[in-house]
Design an enzyme around this catalytic site. Sequence first.
Site, PDB file in Angstrom:
ATOM      1  N   HIS A  15      -7.115  -5.942  -1.450  1.00  0.00           N
ATOM      2  CA  HIS A  15      -6.059  -4.964  -1.194  1.00  0.00           C
ATOM      3  C   HIS A  15      -5.041  -5.413  -0.154  1.00  0.00           C
ATOM      4  O   HIS A  15      -3.884  -5.004  -0.200  1.00  0.00           O
ATOM      5  CB  HIS A  15      -6.695  -3.650  -0.740  1.00  0.00           C
ATOM      6  CG  HIS A  15      -5.708  -2.562  -0.489  1.00  0.00           C
ATOM      7  ND1 HIS A  15      -4.937  -2.003  -1.489  1.00  0.00           N
ATOM      8  CD2 HIS A  15      -5.329  -1.929   0.660  1.00  0.00           C
ATOM      9  CE1 HIS A  15      -4.156  -1.066  -0.982  1.00  0.00           C
ATOM     10  NE2 HIS A  15      -4.374  -1.014   0.319  1.00  0.00           N
ATOM     11  N   ASP A  35       0.847  -1.182   0.000  1.00  0.00           N
ATOM     12  CA  ASP A  35       0.000   0.000   0.000  1.00  0.00           C
ATOM     13  C   ASP A  35       0.895   1.247   0.000  1.00  0.00           C
ATOM     14  O   ASP A  35       1.780   1.341  -0.850  1.00  0.00           O
ATOM     15  CB  ASP A  35      -0.981  -0.056   1.184  1.00  0.00           C
ATOM     16  CG  ASP A  35      -1.941   1.118   1.224  1.00  0.00           C
ATOM     17  OD1 ASP A  35      -2.842   1.190   0.364  1.00  0.00           O
ATOM     18  OD2 ASP A  35      -1.791   1.981   2.118  1.00  0.00           O
TER      19      ASP A  35
END
Length: 321
Positions: free
Chosen positions: A299, A100
């Site tokens: 994610h 991320d």
Amino acid sequence: MPEFRMIDTGPVRIRTAVEGAGPLVLMVHGFPESWYSWRHQLGPVAAAGFTAAAIDVRGYGGSDKPTDVADYAMEHLVADIDAVAEALQPGAPAILVGHDWGAPQVWNAALTRPDRFRAVAAMSVPHTGVPSRPFTEVFRQAFTSKERFFYQEWFQEVGPAEAEAERDVRDFLRKFYYAISGDAPPGTWPTKAAGASLLEGMVDPDPFPAWLTAEDLDYYVAEFEASGFFGPISRYRNHERDFAWLQSFRDRRIEQPALFIGGTKDPATMGFGAITDPIGIMRPHVPRVEGHLLDGCGHWTQQERPEEVNRLLVDWLGRLG
């Protein structure tokens, strides 16, 4: 649990979880996480013959929490990574792993300090080169100008986003983690008008997906109840500063060996719908990249699919020589 060390980088102290001995593999988390997001990787990487280390990025967990937005510019975060690596492995180039927001941090560390980092692995966010304009311009053209909500616009003003997240940390984390996980059905991340808040229309699943246990969530909640969200969210308020800093590196590529792992259901991997081939788009900028897309993964790459990630990561580390 790993050993925790407080490493003084000069401007801040960075809490670092350390396990094992050998060449340094330094892991950098994203939003809203902590060193703990690497809990499944530290042991296997250490067992493979490396010093496995995972930091709390400044503003998070046990690390220092500067009070100015500008303190969270990419240039400062890269300097923190460099200082921690030097403290743990003086005089020898380290291997970086990021997820991320940690992915741009390690990509840019490898780009701007190639003498300090000999290889780089990233999850979720591909490297598409030094930007030609600040990301604020990109998302305002694509979303805000069309009266569409985009979470990074919501994060720009200091105050409202922090208040929403801190009102009920457990509720915020549950909804945010679930919405962009591989378990969430289409539409869980709601489409809404500009001016909405982040949590409007978000779903709190019951039960929560098995990859994040109740004990895992308890750990994250305690960390954010203690630290607050100003530092983590301020990362999103530095796009213009980051753009200006990176312009002197526009003609440079990441030449080191690189690994990318993304998920086919991760909006960040797929460029919020703008990227169809995240690995191909990287090759002009990271010519030695080895890429893998995990089918159905969302994610939270290394938390959702720890066994697959560990297999790919440890194999790649073993081939670096």
